[in-house]
Design a protein around this motif. Structure first.
Motif, PDB file in Angstrom:
ATOM      1  N   ALA A  33       0.821  -1.210   0.000  1.00 57.19           N
ATOM      2  CA  ALA A  33       0.000   0.000   0.000  1.00 57.19           C
ATOM      3  C   ALA A  33       0.855   1.261   0.000  1.00 57.19           C
ATOM      4  CB  ALA A  33      -0.932  -0.002   1.210  1.00 57.19           C
ATOM      5  N   PHE A  34       1.931   1.259   0.771  1.00 60.56           N
ATOM      6  CA  PHE A  34       2.771   2.450   0.845  1.00 60.56           C
ATOM      7  C   PHE A  34       3.587   2.631  -0.432  1.00 60.56           C
ATOM      8  CE2 PHE A  34       6.700   4.644   2.021  1.00 60.56           C
ATOM      9  CZ  PHE A  34       6.187   5.793   2.580  1.00 60.56           C
ATOM     10  N   GLY A  35       4.210   1.541  -0.905  1.00 61.36           N
ATOM     11  CA  GLY A  35       5.145   1.673  -2.017  1.00 61.36           C
ATOM     12  C   GLY A  35       4.505   1.723  -3.385  1.00 61.36           C
ATOM     13  N   TRP A  36       3.317   1.117  -3.590  1.00 59.79           N
ATOM     14  CA  TRP A  36       2.740   1.035  -4.929  1.00 59.79           C
ATOM     15  C   TRP A  36       1.407   1.765  -5.080  1.00 59.79           C
ATOM     16  CZ3 TRP A  36       6.209  -2.386  -3.145  1.00 59.79           C
ATOM     17  CH2 TRP A  36       7.210  -2.762  -4.024  1.00 59.79           C
ATOM     18  N   ILE A  37       0.786   2.154  -3.967  1.00 59.43           N
ATOM     19  CA  ILE A  37      -0.482   2.874  -4.065  1.00 59.43           C
ATOM     20  C   ILE A  37      -0.331   4.317  -3.568  1.00 59.43           C
ATOM     21  CG2 ILE A  37      -2.864   2.982  -3.231  1.00 59.43           C
ATOM     22  CD1 ILE A  37      -2.847  -0.060  -3.200  1.00 59.43           C
ATOM     23  N   LEU A  38       0.319   4.510  -2.416  1.00 52.60           N
ATOM     24  CA  LEU A  38       0.390   5.836  -1.811  1.00 52.60           C
ATOM     25  C   LEU A  38       1.488   6.708  -2.416  1.00 52.60           C
ATOM     26  CD1 LEU A  38      -0.785   7.569   0.490  1.00 52.60           C
ATOM     27  CD2 LEU A  38       1.006   6.660   1.954  1.00 52.60           C
ATOM     28  N   LEU A  39       2.670   6.172  -2.633  1.00 50.46           N
ATOM     29  CA  LEU A  39       3.792   6.983  -3.102  1.00 50.46           C
ATOM     30  C   LEU A  39       3.707   7.427  -4.563  1.00 50.46           C
ATOM     31  CD1 LEU A  39       6.966   5.484  -1.405  1.00 50.46           C
ATOM     32  CD2 LEU A  39       5.822   7.616  -0.913  1.00 50.46           C
ATOM     33  N   PRO A  40       3.326   6.587  -5.523  1.00 53.87           N
ATOM     34  CA  PRO A  40       3.397   7.019  -6.929  1.00 53.87           C
ATOM     35  C   PRO A  40       2.655   8.307  -7.262  1.00 53.87           C
ATOM     36  CG  PRO A  40       3.209   4.663  -6.840  1.00 53.87           C
ATOM     37  CD  PRO A  40       3.045   5.155  -5.433  1.00 53.87           C
ATOM     38  N   PRO A  41       1.467   8.577  -6.745  1.00 54.54           N
ATOM     39  CA  PRO A  41       0.855   9.869  -7.092  1.00 54.54           C
ATOM     40  C   PRO A  41       1.646  11.073  -6.575  1.00 54.54           C
ATOM     41  CG  PRO A  41      -0.806   8.383  -6.224  1.00 54.54           C
ATOM     42  CD  PRO A  41       0.530   7.741  -6.019  1.00 54.54           C
ATOM     43  N   TRP A  42       2.365  10.924  -5.485  1.00 57.67           N
ATOM     44  CA  TRP A  42       3.104  12.043  -4.914  1.00 57.67           C
ATOM     45  C   TRP A  42       4.486  12.197  -5.526  1.00 57.67           C
ATOM     46  CZ3 TRP A  42       2.208  11.487   1.085  1.00 57.67           C
ATOM     47  CH2 TRP A  42       0.870  11.748   1.358  1.00 57.67           C
ATOM     48  N   PHE A  43       5.142  11.087  -5.820  1.00 60.87           N
ATOM     49  CA  PHE A  43       6.526  11.125  -6.277  1.00 60.87           C
ATOM     50  C   PHE A  43       6.630  10.570  -7.700  1.00 60.87           C
ATOM     51  CE2 PHE A  43       7.041  11.028  -1.665  1.00 60.87           C
ATOM     52  CZ  PHE A  43       7.991  12.009  -1.475  1.00 60.87           C
ATOM     53  N   SER A  44       5.955  11.185  -8.638  1.00 67.91           N
ATOM     54  CA  SER A  44       6.065  10.752 -10.025  1.00 67.91           C
ATOM     55  C   SER A  44       5.826  11.940 -10.946  1.00 67.91           C
ATOM     56  CB  SER A  44       5.062   9.645 -10.328  1.00 67.91           C
ATOM     57  OG  SER A  44       3.747  10.108 -10.181  1.00 67.91           O
ATOM     58  N   LEU A  54       8.470   7.261 -11.976  1.00 69.86           N
ATOM     59  CA  LEU A  54       8.733   7.493 -10.555  1.00 69.86           C
ATOM     60  C   LEU A  54      10.035   8.263 -10.396  1.00 69.86           C
ATOM     61  CD1 LEU A  54       7.794   3.988  -9.139  1.00 69.86           C
ATOM     62  CD2 LEU A  54       6.386   6.023  -9.247  1.00 69.86           C
ATOM     63  N   THR A  55      10.048   9.166  -9.420  1.00 71.29           N
ATOM     64  CA  THR A  55      11.247   9.960  -9.166  1.00 71.29           C
ATOM     65  C   THR A  55      12.201   9.197  -8.254  1.00 71.29           C
ATOM     66  OG1 THR A  55      10.264  11.010  -7.243  1.00 71.29           O
ATOM     67  CG2 THR A  55       9.924  12.098  -9.372  1.00 71.29           C
ATOM     68  N   PHE A  56      13.386   9.776  -8.116  1.00 73.44           N
ATOM     69  CA  PHE A  56      14.371   9.183  -7.207  1.00 73.44           C
ATOM     70  C   PHE A  56      13.842   9.185  -5.773  1.00 73.44           C
ATOM     71  CE2 PHE A  56      17.918   9.825  -4.250  1.00 73.44           C
ATOM     72  CZ  PHE A  56      18.581   8.628  -4.442  1.00 73.44           C
ATOM     73  N   GLY A  57      13.105  10.201  -5.376  1.00 75.16           N
ATOM     74  CA  GLY A  57      12.528  10.278  -4.032  1.00 75.16           C
ATOM     75  C   GLY A  57      11.569   9.131  -3.761  1.00 75.16           C
ATOM     76  N   CYS A  58      10.804   8.717  -4.758  1.00 70.97           N
ATOM     77  CA  CYS A  58       9.886   7.587  -4.589  1.00 70.97           C
ATOM     78  C   CYS A  58      10.666   6.299  -4.329  1.00 70.97           C
ATOM     79  CB  CYS A  58       9.006   7.446  -5.829  1.00 70.97           C
ATOM     80  SG  CYS A  58       7.783   6.124  -5.673  1.00 70.97           S
ATOM     81  N   HIS A  59      11.708   6.080  -5.115  1.00 73.73           N
ATOM     82  CA  HIS A  59      12.519   4.874  -4.922  1.00 73.73           C
ATOM     83  C   HIS A  59      13.218   4.896  -3.557  1.00 73.73           C
ATOM     84  CE1 HIS A  59      11.780   3.359  -8.895  1.00 73.73           C
ATOM     85  NE2 HIS A  59      12.212   4.496  -9.455  1.00 73.73           N
ATOM     86  N   LEU A  60      13.667   6.085  -3.147  1.00 76.39           N
ATOM     87  CA  LEU A  60      14.313   6.216  -1.841  1.00 76.39           C
ATOM     88  C   LEU A  60      13.328   5.913  -0.710  1.00 76.39           C
ATOM     89  CD1 LEU A  60      16.849   7.093  -0.237  1.00 76.39           C
ATOM     90  CD2 LEU A  60      15.869   9.396  -0.214  1.00 76.39           C
ATOM     91  N   HIS A  61      12.121   6.467  -0.781  1.00 72.16           N
ATOM     92  CA  HIS A  61      11.116   6.212   0.255  1.00 72.16           C
ATOM     93  C   HIS A  61      10.708   4.733   0.277  1.00 72.16           C
ATOM     94  CE1 HIS A  61      10.718  10.576   0.522  1.00 72.16           C
ATOM     95  NE2 HIS A  61      10.153  10.360   1.703  1.00 72.16           N
ATOM     96  N   ARG A  62      10.568   4.120  -0.881  1.00 67.63           N
ATOM     97  CA  ARG A  62      10.248   2.686  -0.925  1.00 67.63           C
ATOM     98  C   ARG A  62      11.337   1.863  -0.253  1.00 67.63           C
ATOM     99  NH1 ARG A  62       8.265   1.007  -6.999  1.00 67.63           N
ATOM    100  NH2 ARG A  62       6.133   1.731  -6.817  1.00 67.63           N
ATOM    101  N   ALA A  63      12.580   2.182  -0.569  1.00 63.97           N
ATOM    102  CA  ALA A  63      13.700   1.416  -0.002  1.00 63.97           C
ATOM    103  C   ALA A  63      13.771   1.594   1.515  1.00 63.97           C
ATOM    104  CB  ALA A  63      15.013   1.845  -0.660  1.00 63.97           C
ATOM    105  N   LEU A  64      13.598   2.822   1.993  1.00 63.50           N
ATOM    106  CA  LEU A  64      13.640   3.057   3.439  1.00 63.50           C
ATOM    107  C   LEU A  64      12.488   2.345   4.154  1.00 63.50           C
ATOM    108  CD1 LEU A  64      14.638   6.833   3.605  1.00 63.50           C
ATOM    109  CD2 LEU A  64      16.012   4.861   4.275  1.00 63.50           C
ATOM    110  N   PHE A  65      11.288   2.456   3.589  1.00 64.08           N
ATOM    111  CA  PHE A  65      10.140   1.810   4.228  1.00 64.08           C
ATOM    112  C   PHE A  65      10.290   0.294   4.216  1.00 64.08           C
ATOM    113  CE2 PHE A  65       5.869   0.094   4.532  1.00 64.08           C
ATOM    114  CZ  PHE A  65       5.355   0.819   5.592  1.00 64.08           C
TER     115      PHE A  65
END
Length: 152
Positions: A33-44, A54-65
């Protein structure tokens, strides 16, 4: 098993295993839910063809989470399968400190009240100036000592 000397420890009750499975399922759903539903609209960003990149920030947030979620799952699994520490069946109970102090106090009271007052010993001249008492040394040995009374 859950016996004191088992090499691998795991409690095999049905309710606990179902709860553990639900915990891991919730972690998996949270990652999805966080990595594939919530983040893409914000970080793309949309490219000219209408595809979302997807931006670098999206990949960074996915990796950290994902790192934090996997550490939480590992921690839960380690806590669930590690022996929490049990009292071995051949262990002797430890005497509480307050009972040791109470016994020492009773022994001292017995020494002062019972033996010193009930069994007086007299000096060689028969003047009644000395009292014999049993004294316990630091090393635990007992001996009789004679104390001096009033002069005469």
């Amino acid at each position: 098993g859950t016996r004191p000397f088992d090499k691998h420890w795991l409690n095999m009750d049905c309710c606990g295993l179902i709860c553990a499975g639900l915990t891991y399922a919730l972690h998996g759903y949270g990652m999805y839910a966080f990595g594939w539903i919530l983040l893409p609209p914000w970080f793309s960003v949309m490219d000219e063809d209408g595809y979302r990149e997807l931006t670098f920030g999206c990949h960074l947030h996915r990796a950290l989470f994902a790192t934090i979620a996997l550490l939480a799952v590992f921690s839960h699994f380690k806590a669930m399968t590690t022996d929490p520490g049990a009292v071995p069946p051949d262990a002797n109970p430890v005497i509480p400190l307050f009972e040791i102090e109470r016994e020492e106090r009773n022994n001292f009271d017995e020494l002062v009240k019972g033996e010193m007052s009930s069994s007086p010993a007299h000096d060689d001249d028969g003047g009644g100036r000395g009292v014999a008492a049993r004294v316990r040394g630091v090393d635990g040995t007992e001996r009789m000592e004679r104390g001096g009374g009033g002069g005469g």
